[in-house]
Scaffold this active site. Sequence first.
Site, mmCIF file in Angstrom:
data_model
loop_
_atom_site.group_PDB
_atom_site.id
_atom_site.type_symbol
_atom_site.label_atom_id
_atom_site.label_comp_id
_atom_site.label_asym_id
_atom_site.label_seq_id
_atom_site.Cartn_x
_atom_site.Cartn_y
_atom_site.Cartn_z
ATOM 1 N N HIS A 203 45.914 53.257 38.955
ATOM 2 C CA HIS A 203 44.273 53.623 39.024
ATOM 3 C C HIS A 203 43.985 53.046 40.565
ATOM 4 C CE1 HIS A 203 43.617 54.261 35.004
ATOM 5 N NE2 HIS A 203 44.772 53.252 34.813
ATOM 6 N N GLU B 80 59.375 33.383 49.978
ATOM 7 C CA GLU B 80 59.623 31.758 50.307
ATOM 8 C C GLU B 80 61.292 31.711 50.450
ATOM 9 O OE1 GLU B 80 57.908 28.349 48.110
ATOM 10 O OE2 GLU B 80 56.699 29.797 46.997
ATOM 11 N N LYS C 168 50.917 21.795 54.983
ATOM 12 C CA LYS C 168 50.230 20.810 54.250
ATOM 13 C C LYS C 168 50.295 19.427 54.995
ATOM 14 C CE LYS C 168 52.403 22.052 49.707
ATOM 15 N NZ LYS C 168 53.139 21.882 48.638
#
Length: 373
Positions: A268, A252, A364
């Site tokens: 892993h 951001e 948005k």
Amino acid sequence: MIAPRYGMHKDDLRTTLDNDEYRQERDRSGMFRLVQSFPDQCREALQIAKSYDPGPRATAVRSVLVTGLGGSAIGGDMLRAVAAPHSDVPILVNRDYSLPAFAGPDTLVIAVSYSGNTEETLAAYDVARQRRARMVCITSGGELLRCAEADHVPAVRVPGGQPPRASTGYLFFPMLSVLERSGVLDRSLQGDAQETVDLMQELAEAYGPRTGFDENEAKQIAASLFGSVPVIYGTQDYAGVAALRWKTQINENAKAHAFAGTFPEINHNEILAWEECRRQARRWTVVFLRDANEESDAPRMARRVAVTRRLIGRKAAQVEVRSRGASLMARLFSLVYLGDFASCYLALLYGVDPTVIRGIDRLKAELARLKQS
Ligand code: F6R
């Protein structure tokens, strides 16, 4: 002064990061001021948190669910990391429109949205109401506050007008107080909060723009990350939360890709990705966020980190950061705060205003438009 380019000599990056005029020119919207004054925000938040009144206790809390997104949700992750060792009920973070099926009348749902207008959080709020969950809202206003007032849901209102990701103190400390007053924690963490704020005050100076490159860890890290793909690894659960925060702050503030992982899980799977990483991108930088006492307190983890560092070898530049402070809360915040500053310095190197988030704003606005049509 022009924005630096990759390949520039370290001395030029140093000059850029120590240049106050250049910083002010890029940081037009004042993110550095907000990051620097974070300790004041925390102090104010601790006062605001005292205003929370849990009301009469109907049922015992059997689970806690913090629901929010982005800069609001990360406060929930931080809360989980700090509170889990002191709680015999699970504390989880939800980042969706809905809630998991277990959420019901004995779940404490904390709906947190700094703006109060995030559609996923508002939808999750409605679900929590339908499920008759115990609820609290943390917000600066917006639709969430309006709903809470109309529904008589307790709300902690924090000062508005700044980016949510620069408001972690306003969001974290009221949530902590909610847990304390709801009987979820086995002891008060206010002493840890005080230690945290005092440490932040010290670090605000150490990482702030007035401290020159050669003494400033945040500036040095930004220079290491510049022009490469940052991969941030936390070497314990709480440091993994800090790693996620670094990633999102780099996204951001610096408008750059970054990746985050946590030990031992990365051993892993992700460890294999280093074998041929140069086929994907030429320059990588790994930041290891480690506990100051890892070797004595978590020797198995320390051994894993040492082997992992050897396996990555020269395929990536490697930077190591150690936590500061004694309490878990202070150690977590110390790692988070360094990343907040480093991501802002990285924004300067990329020549972007750390505050501006055009992509999120446009997304948005577009979603709101589509909802109406
Ligand atoms: C912007 C930021 C975002 C927002 C997110 C949700 O500074 O950090 O990640 O936090 O878009 O918005 P709020 O926090 O208002 O619910």
